[in-house]
Design an enzyme around this catalytic site. Structure first.
Site, PDB file in Angstrom:
ATOM      1  N   ARG A  19      -2.228   8.977   2.919  1.00 52.00           N
ATOM      2  CA  ARG A  19      -1.183   8.307   3.680  1.00 52.00           C
ATOM      3  C   ARG A  19      -1.789   7.123   4.425  1.00 52.00           C
ATOM      4  NH1 ARG A  19       2.370  10.999   1.050  1.00 52.00           N
ATOM      5  NH2 ARG A  19       3.276  12.890   1.901  1.00 52.00           N
ATOM      6  N   THR A  20      -0.978   6.098   4.622  1.00 48.67           N
ATOM      7  CA  THR A  20      -1.371   5.015   5.507  1.00 48.67           C
ATOM      8  C   THR A  20      -0.866   5.377   6.896  1.00 48.67           C
ATOM      9  OG1 THR A  20      -1.080   3.460   3.691  1.00 48.67           O
ATOM     10  CG2 THR A  20      -1.311   2.524   5.873  1.00 48.67           C
ATOM     11  N   LEU A  21      -1.678   6.083   7.648  1.00 48.02           N
ATOM     12  CA  LEU A  21      -1.241   6.575   8.946  1.00 48.02           C
ATOM     13  C   LEU A  21      -1.304   5.493  10.018  1.00 48.02           C
ATOM     14  CD1 LEU A  21      -2.921  10.100   8.916  1.00 48.02           C
ATOM     15  CD2 LEU A  21      -0.595   9.469   8.284  1.00 48.02           C
ATOM     16  N   ASP A  78       0.657  -1.151   1.928  1.00 43.53           N
ATOM     17  CA  ASP A  78       2.039  -0.676   1.945  1.00 43.53           C
ATOM     18  C   ASP A  78       2.969  -1.674   1.261  1.00 43.53           C
ATOM     19  OD1 ASP A  78       1.453   1.690   3.149  1.00 43.53           O
ATOM     20  OD2 ASP A  78       2.169   1.158   5.141  1.00 43.53           O
ATOM     21  N   TRP A 126       4.225   0.412   6.917  1.00 42.48           N
ATOM     22  CA  TRP A 126       3.943  -0.431   8.082  1.00 42.48           C
ATOM     23  C   TRP A 126       4.158  -1.906   7.759  1.00 42.48           C
ATOM     24  CZ3 TRP A 126       3.267   1.929  12.638  1.00 42.48           C
ATOM     25  CH2 TRP A 126       2.871   3.274  12.623  1.00 42.48           C
TER      26      TRP A 126
END
Length: 243
Positions: A19-21, A78, A126
Site C-alpha cells: 500500500r502507499t500509506l 498512485d 494520494w
C-alpha cells in the site's frame, strides 16, 4: 447493469499486500484552463522525494481516450495506478464497439467514485486530479481530490497553485482566449509558483485537447530572474531572522 460495475475492483484486490500509506515521490501544482478551442493544462516536471527535488523529468499529464486529458498532483506511483484504471476503463469501453466513446464528464464521474471508494477503505490514492476535455463542442474541466471532493470550473489549480495561481486566473482569464494568450497566462502562473514553491522547477510541459484530439508538447524551461531586491536581501523587507 451499472456500466462501471466491477471495473475498479478488477485492478485492486483485497489480497494486495503493498500500500502507499504515505506519499513518497510527489509532484506539485497542476493548472488547467478553458480557452477558445478547448482545454489547456500545464505542470512542471519535478518529482520530490520528501523535501529533495530528486527527479526532473516526470510527466504528470496524459491523454485519456479520445476526448480527455488528465493531470495529477501528489504521489507519482498512485497516479500510475490511476492511469492503469483508466486504461482498463477505455479498453472496456472500446470493446462495446457501439460508435460511442466516454467523454470527459463520464471519466470525471468515474474518478470521483474511485477516489471516494479508496478513501472509504482508509487506503486513499494520494493525488489531486484535474480532468479536462471537449466532446460535441462542449468544453469540460473538473477536479477531484484524494477524498473524493470534486467540482467543475473554467480554471482549476491544485496544490500551491490553488492559493497563488487562482487569483491571477480570476483577474486575467477570459473564455475566448487564443491559444497564444492562454499559454502566456499559464506561463505567468507557473513562474509565480516557481518563485514561491520549493518543490517547483522551471521545466514545464503543456498539454491541450481540442475537437481534433490531444497534443502533448515537448517540455521547455522558463526564463527566470533572481535579481529582485527582496531576493537579494530579504531582511530589508521585514523578514526578521532570514539569511
Amino acid at each position: 447493469m451499472n456500466y462501471f460495475e466491477g471495473l475498479e475492483g478488477t485492478v485492486s484486490s483485497e489480497s494486495d499486500s503493498q500500500r502507499t500509506l504515505t506519499p513518497y515521490v510527489t509532484g506539485t501544482s497542476v493548472i488547467g484552463i478553458k480557452y477558445k478551442d478547448g482545454i489547456l493544462m500545464t505542470a512542471d516536471m519535478g518529482g520530490s522525494y520528501g523535501s529533495t527535488l530528486r527527479y526532473k523529468g516526470v510527466e504528470r499529464m496524459k491523454p485519456v481516450g479520445k476526448h480527455s486529458i488528465i493531470g495529477a498532483s501528489g504521489e507519482i506511483s498512485d497516479f500510475q495506478e490511476i492511469m492503469r484504471y483508466l486504461d482498463e476503463l477505455i479498453i472496456h469501453d472500446n470493446m462495446w464497439d457501439d460508435g460511442n466513446s466516454l467523454g470527459p464528464k463520464e471519466i470525471h464521474n468515474y474518478l470521483t467514485r474511485v477516489m471516494y471508494n479508496r478513501r472509504n477503505k482508509f487506503d486513499p490514492l494520494w493525488n489531486t486530479l484535474v480532468l479536462g476535455g471537449i466532446k460535441n463542442g462542449q468544453k469540460y474541466l473538473g477536479m477531484v481530490s484524494s477524498i473524493g471532493v470534486h467540482f467543475e470550473d473554467d480554471h482549476i489549480a491544485t496544490g500551491f497553485g490553488n492559493h497563488l495561481a487562482r487569483p491571477i486566473l480570476r483577474d486575467e482569464w477570459k473564455e475566448d482566449m487564443s491559444f497564444e494568450d492562454a499559454v502566456k497566462l499559464l506561463e505567468k502562473c507557473m513562474l509565480v509558483l516557481l518563485y514561491r514553491d520549493r518543490s517547483a522547477i522551471n521545466k514545464l510541459q503543456i498539454t491541450k485537447i481540442t475537437e481534433e484530439g490531444a497534443t502533448v508538447y515537448q517540455p521547455y524551461a522558463l526564463k527566470t530572474h533572481w535579481g529582485f531586491t527582496a531576493f537579494k536581501n530579504p531582511a530589508n523587507g521585514g523578514a526578521e531572522g532570514s539569511w
